[in-house]
Design an enzyme around this catalytic site. Structure first.
Site, PDB file in Angstrom:
ATOM      1  N   ASN A  11      42.948 -22.486   7.921  1.00 44.61           N
ATOM      2  CA  ASN A  11      43.675 -22.139   8.951  1.00 44.61           C
ATOM      3  C   ASN A  11      44.439 -21.277   8.161  1.00 44.61           C
ATOM      4  OD1 ASN A  11      44.986 -21.366  10.652  1.00 44.61           O
ATOM      5  ND2 ASN A  11      46.070 -23.639  11.202  1.00 44.61           N
ATOM      6  N   TRP A  12      44.375 -19.632   8.579  1.00 42.66           N
ATOM      7  CA  TRP A  12      45.146 -18.462   7.815  1.00 42.66           C
ATOM      8  C   TRP A  12      46.597 -18.259   8.688  1.00 42.66           C
ATOM      9  CZ3 TRP A  12      41.895 -13.602   7.280  1.00 42.66           C
ATOM     10  CH2 TRP A  12      40.392 -13.896   5.918  1.00 42.66           C
ATOM     11  N   LYS A  13      46.579 -19.155   9.797  1.00 42.71           N
ATOM     12  CA  LYS A  13      47.753 -18.970  10.599  1.00 42.71           C
ATOM     13  C   LYS A  13      47.976 -17.493  10.809  1.00 42.71           C
ATOM     14  CE  LYS A  13      49.746 -23.633   8.681  1.00 42.71           C
ATOM     15  NZ  LYS A  13      50.870 -24.518   8.427  1.00 42.71           N
ATOM     16  N   HIS A  97      47.201 -27.134  17.162  1.00 41.31           N
ATOM     17  CA  HIS A  97      47.481 -28.089  15.584  1.00 41.31           C
ATOM     18  C   HIS A  97      49.323 -28.454  16.331  1.00 41.31           C
ATOM     19  CE1 HIS A  97      49.962 -26.367  12.516  1.00 41.31           C
ATOM     20  NE2 HIS A  97      48.532 -26.218  11.562  1.00 41.31           N
ATOM     21  N   GLU A  99      51.838 -27.157  15.231  1.00 39.04           N
ATOM     22  CA  GLU A  99      52.857 -25.130  15.480  1.00 39.04           C
ATOM     23  C   GLU A  99      52.564 -25.490  16.974  1.00 39.04           C
ATOM     24  OE1 GLU A  99      51.136 -22.802  12.060  1.00 39.04           O
ATOM     25  OE2 GLU A  99      52.539 -24.477  10.854  1.00 39.04           O
ATOM     26  N   GLU A 169      46.828 -34.399  10.539  1.00 37.56           N
ATOM     27  CA  GLU A 169      47.325 -33.315   9.319  1.00 37.56           C
ATOM     28  C   GLU A 169      49.727 -33.749   9.608  1.00 37.56           C
ATOM     29  OE1 GLU A 169      46.392 -29.363   8.521  1.00 37.56           O
ATOM     30  OE2 GLU A 169      47.511 -29.142  11.045  1.00 37.56           O
ATOM     31  N   GLY A 175      52.710 -27.462   4.849  1.00 37.54           N
ATOM     32  CA  GLY A 175      53.493 -26.462   4.670  1.00 37.54           C
ATOM     33  C   GLY A 175      55.174 -26.449   3.679  1.00 37.54           C
ATOM     34  N   SER A 215      50.280 -29.282   2.659  1.00 36.85           N
ATOM     35  CA  SER A 215      50.448 -29.154   1.767  1.00 36.85           C
ATOM     36  C   SER A 215      48.522 -29.244   0.655  1.00 36.85           C
ATOM     37  CB  SER A 215      51.647 -29.781   1.208  1.00 36.85           C
ATOM     38  OG  SER A 215      52.407 -29.350   2.061  1.00 36.85           O
ATOM     39  N   GLY A 236      46.025 -24.613   5.224  1.00 41.50           N
ATOM     40  CA  GLY A 236      47.247 -23.563   5.406  1.00 41.50           C
ATOM     41  C   GLY A 236      47.624 -22.981   4.639  1.00 41.50           C
ATOM     42  N   GLY A 237      48.847 -22.926   3.533  1.00 39.59           N
ATOM     43  CA  GLY A 237      48.834 -21.182   2.901  1.00 39.59           C
ATOM     44  C   GLY A 237      47.666 -21.859   1.402  1.00 39.59           C
TER      45      GLY A 237
END
Ligand code: PGA
Length: 252
Positions: A11-13, A97, A99, A169, A175, A215, A236-237
Site C-alpha cells: 500500500n503505497w498510500k 483502511h 486512514e 491492522e 507507521g 510496521s 505500507g512504508g
C-alpha cells in the site's frame, strides 16, 4: 485444512511520483523470484493504469487500488468508482483502511457498500479492521474488530464472501515502528477466523486469507508469517523500497 493463499500487498498510500513508482515496479518485477505468493501493488489512483501496463502478463502480480466509491457512477466530484477500476484490470481494492476511517470519516455503513461495489465488479476487497491504542489498552480489541466485521462484511452471501481478503491492522502499529508481537497477531487472526466460521462455516473460514499490517518489515515478517493464522501482510512504508518489499514477499 485447505491450503490458504499467501498474499503480500504493498500500500503505497500517497507516496511516489509516477517515475519513482515506475522505477520501483520495474525493480520489483525484475527481481521477483517465482513464488506462489500473490503480490498486490496498490499505487495511488493516478498511477494505476501505467503500473498496470508494466505488470501486465506477469504471473502472480496484481494491481490493487487503495479505495473506491460505492456508487456505480454519478455526481461525486473527485471520486473513482469500482467500475472504473475493474475496467483497467484492478484485481484488489483496499477497503476501510484506518486512514480512510479516520481522516475521511468512512463509516462501517459506507464500507459495506464499497465492499458490495468491489465484488459486483469481480474484484476482491482487502477489508481492513483493527483497533486504536486506547481500545487495546482497555482490552476491548476483539469486541471492536467483531463489530467492524459484522457491520462491514457479514451481510455478504457465502459465495461473495469467498472473494474477501481481510487485513488486521492495529492502528497503534501503523507507521509507528511498533509491530504487534507475533502472538498478538496470531491471537487476533485466530479470533477473526473463528468469527468467520460462526458466520459462514469452517470451510470458508479456513480458506479466507487474513493479512497482518502495521510496521511489517524484512526483520519481523518471517516470524509473523509463521503464525498459523497469518496469511501474509499489508505493507505500507516497507513497500516503497524494492529490496524490503521483496524480502517480505520471500518471508514465507
Ligand atoms: P506501515 O503501514 O507498514 O507503514 O505500518 C501499513 C498500512 O497502513 O497498510
Amino acid at each position: 485444512m485447505q491450503k490458504r493463499q499467501h498474499i503480500v500487498a504493498g500500500n503505497w498510500k500517497m507516496n511516489l511520483s509516477y517515475l519513482e513508482g515506475r522505477d520501483l515496479v520495474r525493480e520489483i518485477t525484475d527481481r521477483l523470484q517465482p513464488t506462489e505468493t500473490l503480490v498486490v501493488l496498490a499505487p495511488p489512483f493516478i498511477h494505476l493504469n501505467n503500473i498496470g501496463n508494466i505488470i501486465h502478463g506477469i504471473s502472480n502480480i496484481y494491481l490493487g487500488a487503495q479505495n473506491c466509491h460505492w456508487a456505480e457512477a454519478g455526481a461525486y466530484t473527485g471520486e473513482v468508482s469500482a467500475r472504473m477500476l475493474a475496467s483497467i484490470e484492478v484485481g484488489f481494492v483496499i477497503i476501510g483502511h484506518s486512514e480512510r476511517r479516520e481522516y475521511f470519516a468512512e463509516t462501517d455503513a459506507m464500507l459495506a457498500q464499497k465492499t458490495d461495489a468491489v465484488l459486483a465488479h469481480n474484484m476482491r476487497p482487502i477489508f481492513c479492521c483493527g483497533e486504536k491504542l486506547d481500545v487495546r489498552e482497555a482490552e476491548k480489541q476483539e469486541e471492536l474488530v467483531s463489530e467492524q466485521l459484522h457491520s462491514g462484511l457479514f451481510h455478504l452471501s457465502p459465495d461473495a464472501f469467498r472473494q474477501v481478503v481481510i487485513a488486521y491492522e492495529p492502528v497503534w502499529a501503523i507507521g509507528t515502528g511498533k509491530t504487534a508481537s507475533p502472538q498478538q497477531a496470531q491471537d487476533m487472526h485466530a479470533f477473526i477466523r473463528q468469527l468467520i466460521a460462526e458466520q459462514y462455516g469452517q470451510d470458508i473460514a479456513d480458506a479466507t486469507p487474513i493479512l497482518y499490517g502495521g510496521s511489517c518489515n524484512p526483520s519481523n515478517a518471517r516470524e509473523l508469517f509463521q503464525q498459523p493464522d497469518v496469511d501474509g501482510g499489508l505493507i505500507g512504508g516497507a513497500s516503497l523500497k524494492a529490496a524490503d518489499f521483496l524480502a517480505i514477499v520471500n518471508s514465507f
